[in-house]
Scaffold this motif. Structure first.
Motif, PDB file in Angstrom:
ATOM      1  N   LEU A  13      -2.740  -8.043  -2.291  1.00 33.25           N
ATOM      2  CA  LEU A  13      -3.683  -8.334  -1.211  1.00 33.25           C
ATOM      3  C   LEU A  13      -3.562  -7.326  -0.071  1.00 33.25           C
ATOM      4  O   LEU A  13      -4.565  -6.943   0.531  1.00 33.25           O
ATOM      5  CB  LEU A  13      -3.480  -9.752  -0.673  1.00 33.25           C
ATOM      6  CG  LEU A  13      -4.136 -10.860  -1.475  1.00 33.25           C
ATOM      7  CD1 LEU A  13      -3.717 -12.218  -0.940  1.00 33.25           C
ATOM      8  CD2 LEU A  13      -5.644 -10.734  -1.469  1.00 33.25           C
ATOM      9  N   LEU A  14      -2.343  -6.892   0.238  1.00 34.58           N
ATOM     10  CA  LEU A  14      -2.159  -5.873   1.266  1.00 34.58           C
ATOM     11  C   LEU A  14      -2.900  -4.597   0.881  1.00 34.58           C
ATOM     12  O   LEU A  14      -3.599  -3.991   1.695  1.00 34.58           O
ATOM     13  CB  LEU A  14      -0.671  -5.596   1.483  1.00 34.58           C
ATOM     14  CG  LEU A  14      -0.336  -4.502   2.485  1.00 34.58           C
ATOM     15  CD1 LEU A  14      -0.857  -4.851   3.870  1.00 34.58           C
ATOM     16  CD2 LEU A  14       1.162  -4.259   2.518  1.00 34.58           C
ATOM     17  N   LEU A  15      -2.778  -4.210  -0.364  1.00 36.68           N
ATOM     18  CA  LEU A  15      -3.505  -3.038  -0.847  1.00 36.68           C
ATOM     19  C   LEU A  15      -5.014  -3.259  -0.762  1.00 36.68           C
ATOM     20  O   LEU A  15      -5.761  -2.380  -0.326  1.00 36.68           O
ATOM     21  CB  LEU A  15      -3.096  -2.733  -2.292  1.00 36.68           C
ATOM     22  CG  LEU A  15      -3.831  -1.593  -2.979  1.00 36.68           C
ATOM     23  CD1 LEU A  15      -3.488  -0.266  -2.308  1.00 36.68           C
ATOM     24  CD2 LEU A  15      -3.488  -1.548  -4.447  1.00 36.68           C
ATOM     25  N   ALA A  16      -5.468  -4.441  -1.144  1.00 34.15           N
ATOM     26  CA  ALA A  16      -6.903  -4.734  -1.151  1.00 34.15           C
ATOM     27  C   ALA A  16      -7.490  -4.757   0.259  1.00 34.15           C
ATOM     28  O   ALA A  16      -8.576  -4.214   0.488  1.00 34.15           O
ATOM     29  CB  ALA A  16      -7.174  -6.065  -1.856  1.00 34.15           C
ATOM     30  N   VAL A  17      -6.784  -5.365   1.226  1.00 32.96           N
ATOM     31  CA  VAL A  17      -7.329  -5.395   2.584  1.00 32.96           C
ATOM     32  C   VAL A  17      -7.309  -4.008   3.211  1.00 32.96           C
ATOM     33  O   VAL A  17      -8.198  -3.656   3.995  1.00 32.96           O
ATOM     34  CB  VAL A  17      -6.620  -6.424   3.500  1.00 32.96           C
ATOM     35  CG1 VAL A  17      -6.816  -7.829   2.982  1.00 32.96           C
ATOM     36  CG2 VAL A  17      -5.167  -6.108   3.718  1.00 32.96           C
ATOM     37  N   THR A  18      -6.324  -3.206   2.854  1.00 32.79           N
ATOM     38  CA  THR A  18      -6.283  -1.823   3.345  1.00 32.79           C
ATOM     39  C   THR A  18      -7.453  -1.031   2.776  1.00 32.79           C
ATOM     40  O   THR A  18      -8.113  -0.269   3.491  1.00 32.79           O
ATOM     41  CB  THR A  18      -4.941  -1.166   2.973  1.00 32.79           C
ATOM     42  OG1 THR A  18      -3.876  -1.976   3.479  1.00 32.79           O
ATOM     43  CG2 THR A  18      -4.825   0.227   3.550  1.00 32.79           C
ATOM     44  N   GLN A  19      -7.736  -1.233   1.510  1.00 36.45           N
ATOM     45  CA  GLN A  19      -8.874  -0.563   0.882  1.00 36.45           C
ATOM     46  C   GLN A  19     -10.183  -1.027   1.515  1.00 36.45           C
ATOM     47  O   GLN A  19     -11.070  -0.217   1.794  1.00 36.45           O
ATOM     48  CB  GLN A  19      -8.893  -0.846  -0.623  1.00 36.45           C
ATOM     49  CG  GLN A  19     -10.053  -0.187  -1.335  1.00 36.45           C
ATOM     50  CD  GLN A  19     -10.078  -0.540  -2.821  1.00 36.45           C
ATOM     51  OE1 GLN A  19      -9.177  -1.189  -3.339  1.00 36.45           O
ATOM     52  NE2 GLN A  19     -11.108  -0.103  -3.499  1.00 36.45           N
TER      53      GLN A  19
END
Length: 118
Positions: A44-50
């Motif tokens: 999720l951290l990767l997804a929100v950063t993207q």
């Protein structure tokens, strides 16, 4: 019978693929739920950063939808288990972590917003 003989390699490949996928699913479910949740949170951290990088600031609901669509594609089985409210809470946690990273890490900030608009 001829069909089986002619396509034996395809049948064997499908059986092997099913065995490998079943093993991966079994290993994931065998992990403790805290480990599974940690993996989801990291993703999720990767997804929100993207989402922040692609959609920019001021598009909160659109980013939430973007991340949710990615989530249901990646974790279909979890999406059926947790509520949207619980998912939103997990996203909020990931956003808080991302904001801290943006404050403390110039490399992450430049990755998300190379123009410095955030």
């Amino acid at each position: 019978m001829n069909q089986l003989i002619e396509n034996w390699s395809l049948i064997v490949a499908l059986i092997v693929l099913l065995i490998v996928l079943s093993g991966a699913i079994f290993m994931f479910f065998k992990q403790p739920s805290s480990t599974q949740l940690r993996k989801v949170k990291a993703w999720l951290l990767l997804a929100v950063t993207q989402a922040e990088k692609e959609l920019g600031s001021g598009t909160g609901k659109l980013k939430l939808r973007f991340v949710y669509d990615l989530f249901i594609t990646k974790f279909t089985w979890i999406a059926r288990i947790i509520s949207f409210e619980m998912f939103t809470d997990l996203v909020e946690d990931a956003l808080d972590e991302m904001r801290e990273m943006l404050k403390n890490n110039p490399a992450v900030f430049n990755l998300v917003d190379p123009d410095g608009d955030v």
